[in-house]
Write a protein that holds these residues in place. Structure first.
Motif, PDB file in Angstrom:
ATOM      1  N   LEU A 186      -0.974   1.821 -12.274  1.00 20.17           N
ATOM      2  CA  LEU A 186      -0.347   0.776 -11.458  1.00 20.17           C
ATOM      3  C   LEU A 186      -0.432   1.104  -9.971  1.00 20.17           C
ATOM      4  O   LEU A 186      -0.679   0.213  -9.143  1.00 20.17           O
ATOM      5  N   GLY A 187      -0.267   2.373  -9.613  1.00 20.89           N
ATOM      6  CA  GLY A 187      -0.405   2.761  -8.208  1.00 20.89           C
ATOM      7  C   GLY A 187      -1.807   2.511  -7.682  1.00 20.89           C
ATOM      8  O   GLY A 187      -1.992   2.019  -6.561  1.00 20.89           O
ATOM      9  N   ALA A 188      -2.833   2.833  -8.490  1.00 17.51           N
ATOM     10  CA  ALA A 188      -4.216   2.594  -8.067  1.00 17.51           C
ATOM     11  C   ALA A 188      -4.502   1.106  -7.922  1.00 17.51           C
ATOM     12  O   ALA A 188      -5.152   0.670  -6.953  1.00 17.51           O
ATOM     13  N   VAL A 189      -3.993   0.290  -8.864  1.00 17.45           N
ATOM     14  CA  VAL A 189      -4.208  -1.168  -8.782  1.00 17.45           C
ATOM     15  C   VAL A 189      -3.519  -1.741  -7.542  1.00 17.45           C
ATOM     16  O   VAL A 189      -4.079  -2.608  -6.845  1.00 17.45           O
ATOM     17  N   MET A 190      -2.330  -1.269  -7.226  1.00 16.46           N
ATOM     18  CA  MET A 190      -1.612  -1.754  -6.047  1.00 16.46           C
ATOM     19  C   MET A 190      -2.371  -1.410  -4.766  1.00 16.46           C
ATOM     20  O   MET A 190      -2.419  -2.218  -3.821  1.00 16.46           O
ATOM     21  N   LEU A 191      -2.981  -0.242  -4.697  1.00 15.64           N
ATOM     22  CA  LEU A 191      -3.781   0.114  -3.519  1.00 15.64           C
ATOM     23  C   LEU A 191      -4.989  -0.811  -3.385  1.00 15.64           C
ATOM     24  O   LEU A 191      -5.334  -1.251  -2.278  1.00 15.64           O
ATOM     25  N   ILE A 192      -5.647  -1.108  -4.506  1.00 13.30           N
ATOM     26  CA  ILE A 192      -6.810  -2.010  -4.463  1.00 13.30           C
ATOM     27  C   ILE A 192      -6.390  -3.404  -4.008  1.00 13.30           C
ATOM     28  O   ILE A 192      -7.059  -4.044  -3.174  1.00 13.30           O
ATOM     29  N   ALA A 249       0.828  -1.209   0.000  1.00 15.35           N
ATOM     30  CA  ALA A 249       0.000   0.000   0.000  1.00 15.35           C
ATOM     31  C   ALA A 249       0.864   1.261   0.000  1.00 15.35           C
ATOM     32  O   ALA A 249       0.549   2.244  -0.677  1.00 15.35           O
ATOM     33  N   ILE A 250       1.966   1.243   0.757  1.00 14.59           N
ATOM     34  CA  ILE A 250       2.860   2.415   0.793  1.00 14.59           C
ATOM     35  C   ILE A 250       3.470   2.660  -0.587  1.00 14.59           C
ATOM     36  O   ILE A 250       3.486   3.798  -1.089  1.00 14.59           O
ATOM     37  N   VAL A 251       3.945   1.585  -1.241  1.00 16.21           N
ATOM     38  CA  VAL A 251       4.542   1.733  -2.573  1.00 16.21           C
ATOM     39  C   VAL A 251       3.489   2.186  -3.586  1.00 16.21           C
ATOM     40  O   VAL A 251       3.746   3.069  -4.424  1.00 16.21           O
ATOM     41  N   GLY A 252       2.285   1.606  -3.521  1.00 20.70           N
ATOM     42  CA  GLY A 252       1.222   2.012  -4.434  1.00 20.70           C
ATOM     43  C   GLY A 252       0.811   3.462  -4.244  1.00 20.70           C
ATOM     44  O   GLY A 252       0.591   4.185  -5.216  1.00 20.70           O
ATOM     45  N   PHE A 253       0.725   3.889  -2.995  1.00 18.66           N
ATOM     46  CA  PHE A 253       0.381   5.286  -2.731  1.00 18.66           C
ATOM     47  C   PHE A 253       1.471   6.223  -3.242  1.00 18.66           C
ATOM     48  O   PHE A 253       1.175   7.290  -3.801  1.00 18.66           O
ATOM     49  N   ALA A 254       2.748   5.821  -3.065  1.00 21.45           N
ATOM     50  CA  ALA A 254       3.851   6.646  -3.557  1.00 21.45           C
ATOM     51  C   ALA A 254       3.827   6.740  -5.086  1.00 21.45           C
ATOM     52  O   ALA A 254       4.028   7.827  -5.659  1.00 21.45           O
ATOM     53  N   MET A 255       3.570   5.611  -5.772  1.00 26.95           N
ATOM     54  CA  MET A 255       3.513   5.631  -7.231  1.00 26.95           C
ATOM     55  C   MET A 255       2.341   6.462  -7.725  1.00 26.95           C
ATOM     56  O   MET A 255       2.482   7.238  -8.689  1.00 26.95           O
ATOM     57  N   LEU A 256       1.202   6.329  -7.065  1.00 25.91           N
ATOM     58  CA  LEU A 256       0.034   7.119  -7.466  1.00 25.91           C
ATOM     59  C   LEU A 256       0.289   8.606  -7.252  1.00 25.91           C
ATOM     60  O   LEU A 256      -0.026   9.440  -8.119  1.00 25.91           O
ATOM     61  N   ASP A 312       1.772  18.593 -28.916  1.00 25.47           N
ATOM     62  CA  ASP A 312       1.515  17.528 -29.879  1.00 25.47           C
ATOM     63  C   ASP A 312       2.852  16.970 -30.353  1.00 25.47           C
ATOM     64  O   ASP A 312       3.472  17.458 -31.288  1.00 25.47           O
ATOM     65  N   LEU A 313       3.338  15.938 -29.674  1.00 26.92           N
ATOM     66  CA  LEU A 313       4.630  15.353 -29.987  1.00 26.92           C
ATOM     67  C   LEU A 313       4.444  14.084 -30.806  1.00 26.92           C
ATOM     68  O   LEU A 313       3.418  13.393 -30.710  1.00 26.92           O
ATOM     69  N   ASN A 314       5.460  13.760 -31.567  1.00 31.05           N
ATOM     70  CA  ASN A 314       5.417  12.514 -32.325  1.00 31.05           C
ATOM     71  C   ASN A 314       5.631  11.311 -31.417  1.00 31.05           C
ATOM     72  O   ASN A 314       5.195  10.211 -31.713  1.00 31.05           O
ATOM     73  N   THR A 315       6.354  11.504 -30.328  1.00 31.38           N
ATOM     74  CA  THR A 315       6.594  10.420 -29.372  1.00 31.38           C
ATOM     75  C   THR A 315       5.905  10.765 -28.064  1.00 31.38           C
ATOM     76  O   THR A 315       6.034  11.870 -27.553  1.00 31.38           O
ATOM     77  N   GLN A 316       5.186   9.817 -27.505  1.00 31.00           N
ATOM     78  CA  GLN A 316       4.402  10.030 -26.295  1.00 31.00           C
ATOM     79  C   GLN A 316       4.866   9.115 -25.172  1.00 31.00           C
ATOM     80  O   GLN A 316       4.065   8.683 -24.343  1.00 31.00           O
ATOM     81  N   GLN A 317       6.162   8.787 -25.103  1.00 31.90           N
ATOM     82  CA  GLN A 317       6.642   7.850 -24.100  1.00 31.90           C
ATOM     83  C   GLN A 317       6.419   8.363 -22.685  1.00 31.90           C
ATOM     84  O   GLN A 317       6.032   7.614 -21.784  1.00 31.90           O
ATOM     85  N   PHE A 318       6.675   9.647 -22.471  1.00 32.45           N
ATOM     86  CA  PHE A 318       6.526  10.182 -21.115  1.00 32.45           C
ATOM     87  C   PHE A 318       5.067  10.160 -20.682  1.00 32.45           C
ATOM     88  O   PHE A 318       4.751   9.790 -19.542  1.00 32.45           O
ATOM     89  N   VAL A 319       4.176  10.566 -21.573  1.00 36.30           N
ATOM     90  CA  VAL A 319       2.750  10.577 -21.239  1.00 36.30           C
ATOM     91  C   VAL A 319       2.264   9.167 -20.929  1.00 36.30           C
ATOM     92  O   VAL A 319       1.554   8.937 -19.944  1.00 36.30           O
ATOM     93  N   ILE A 320       2.670   8.203 -21.764  1.00 34.41           N
ATOM     94  CA  ILE A 320       2.269   6.808 -21.531  1.00 34.41           C
ATOM     95  C   ILE A 320       2.838   6.299 -20.210  1.00 34.41           C
ATOM     96  O   ILE A 320       2.165   5.603 -19.434  1.00 34.41           O
ATOM     97  N   GLY A 321       4.092   6.657 -19.920  1.00 34.03           N
ATOM     98  CA  GLY A 321       4.709   6.230 -18.663  1.00 34.03           C
ATOM     99  C   GLY A 321       3.991   6.788 -17.452  1.00 34.03           C
ATOM    100  O   GLY A 321       3.787   6.078 -16.449  1.00 34.03           O
ATOM    101  N   VAL A 322       3.568   8.050 -17.506  1.00 38.94           N
ATOM    102  CA  VAL A 322       2.853   8.649 -16.378  1.00 38.94           C
ATOM    103  C   VAL A 322       1.495   7.985 -16.189  1.00 38.94           C
ATOM    104  O   VAL A 322       1.067   7.701 -15.061  1.00 38.94           O
ATOM    105  N   VAL A 323       0.796   7.721 -17.291  1.00 36.40           N
ATOM    106  CA  VAL A 323      -0.513   7.055 -17.196  1.00 36.40           C
ATOM    107  C   VAL A 323      -0.361   5.658 -16.594  1.00 36.40           C
ATOM    108  O   VAL A 323      -1.150   5.236 -15.732  1.00 36.40           O
ATOM    109  N   ILE A 324       0.666   4.922 -17.023  1.00 34.38           N
ATOM    110  CA  ILE A 324       0.912   3.594 -16.459  1.00 34.38           C
ATOM    111  C   ILE A 324       1.256   3.696 -14.975  1.00 34.38           C
ATOM    112  O   ILE A 324       0.821   2.875 -14.160  1.00 34.38           O
ATOM    113  N   LEU A 325       2.025   4.723 -14.601  1.00 36.57           N
ATOM    114  CA  LEU A 325       2.396   4.900 -13.198  1.00 36.57           C
ATOM    115  C   LEU A 325       1.166   5.145 -12.330  1.00 36.57           C
ATOM    116  O   LEU A 325       1.011   4.556 -11.248  1.00 36.57           O
ATOM    117  N   ILE A 326       0.259   5.993 -12.802  1.00 36.62           N
ATOM    118  CA  ILE A 326      -0.972   6.272 -12.047  1.00 36.62           C
ATOM    119  C   ILE A 326      -1.844   5.019 -11.956  1.00 36.62           C
ATOM    120  O   ILE A 326      -2.359   4.669 -10.881  1.00 36.62           O
TER     121      ILE A 326
END
Length: 301
Positions: free
Chosen positions: A64-70, A22-29, A48-62
């Motif tokens: 994954l943090g929510a799933v870990m809390l659940i 829960a602590i790790v999930g809350f920190a990631m979220l 509007d960038l041709n590469t969206q790696q950072f945006v995708i990484g942030v969405v995955i981070l949010i």
């Protein structure tokens, strides 16, 4: 309900694991939300960038943090309350996360060269956007890259277009030896590929250990529910128990409908004789005490 020693050990391990989870999930979220809505990184989502790696990484981070809390909520509830349904769902979620974790680690290791080049392209796109627009938000983003990776622009510290976002040089020689950012980014991902794989594999092992402990605890709970009680339950409202000696009056155990079932334990002849002797001695002591109190009362009054 009471579980055995192995079940208690697994229960303690699960509670500790879920608190840490829960602590790790809350920190990631929290980190993901900060990266999404912070003034320093909000520009990534508005360009509007041709590469969206950072945006995708942030969405995955949010996510994954929510799933870990659940998952931590299901695990703590199932372990603390010994709920088999919650433990089953917790075990299923852990199996899913372990599979995703192993797949992500294998993909990150095998694709580390491609990911490094994509991140270098991502940096180059931000660089060109800043050169064309001179956006202050992009300047902050470039400063994060330059100070975090200790690099500068596309050609090094001599880059005149982004020199104000680069770290300060300590000496004159460093001005000519300071590296450019795209090669540093590519080397970073290439060199840390085994470390990333080890991190993902270690996390998967922890998830599998927690899944095994959850299964063991669920089996212990089931066994404690299905095992017979260590006493004889009397189903009648009045039960007669014969005395140990012929001619002794039988003992009746009356049970009210609202009371719990009564238990009767068999006694040996030696235990019965000992109980009778102790009862007789206790009665004599009570009579002597009554006589002493009566004599004292008559003497005083």
């Amino acid at each position: 309900m009471a579980v055995g020693g192995c079940g208690q050990l697994c229960k303690c391990i699960l509670i500790f694991f879920n608190i840490l989870f829960a602590i790790v999930g809350f920190a990631m979220l929290g980190l993901g939300l900060w990266l999404r809505f912070s003034a320093d990184t909000r520009g990534f989502f508005n360009i509007d960038l041709n590469t969206q790696q950072f945006v995708i990484g942030v969405v995955i981070l949010i996510s994954l943090g929510a799933v870990m809390l659940i998952v931590a909520v299901f695990g703590d509830y199932g372990a603390c309350n010994e709920n088999r349904t919650a433990l089953g769902r917790f075990c299923g979620l852990l199996a899913f996360l372990a599979g995703v974790d192993i797949a992500a680690g294998a993909y990150a290791f095998t694709s580390r060269y491609e990911i490094g080049f994509q991140m270098a392209e991502f940096y180059s796109t931000i660089y060109l956007k800043y050169v064309n627009t001179q956006d202050p938000g992009l300047a902050v983003t470039l400063s994060l890259f330059h100070n975090g990776l200790q690099c500068c622009g596309l050609v090094g510290a001599l880059d005149p277009l982004v020199g104000n976002t680069c770290p300060k040089m300590n000496n004159f020689i460093q001005t000519f030896t300071f590296p450019a950012c795209p090669p540093v980014i590519v080397k970073l991902f290439e060199a840390n590929g085994p470390v990333v794989l080890g991190f993902f594999c270690g996390t998967a092992v922890l998830l599998i250990i927690a899944m095994v402990c959850s299964s063991i605890l669920a089996k212990e709970i089931k066994r404690s529910l299905t095992s017979p009680p260590p006493y004889l339950i009397l189903s009648t409202s009045a039960t007669t128990v014969a005395g140990p000696y012929p001619g002794q009056e039988p003992a009746f155990f009356y049970q009210h409908p609202s009371q719990q079932p009564l238990a009767s334990y068999p006694y040996s002849d030696q235990e019965a004789i000992t109980g009778i002797v102790c009862t007789a001695i206790l009665i004599q002591q009570i009579k002597r005490s009554q006589q002493v109190v009566s004599a004292y009362y008559k003497a005083v009054y």
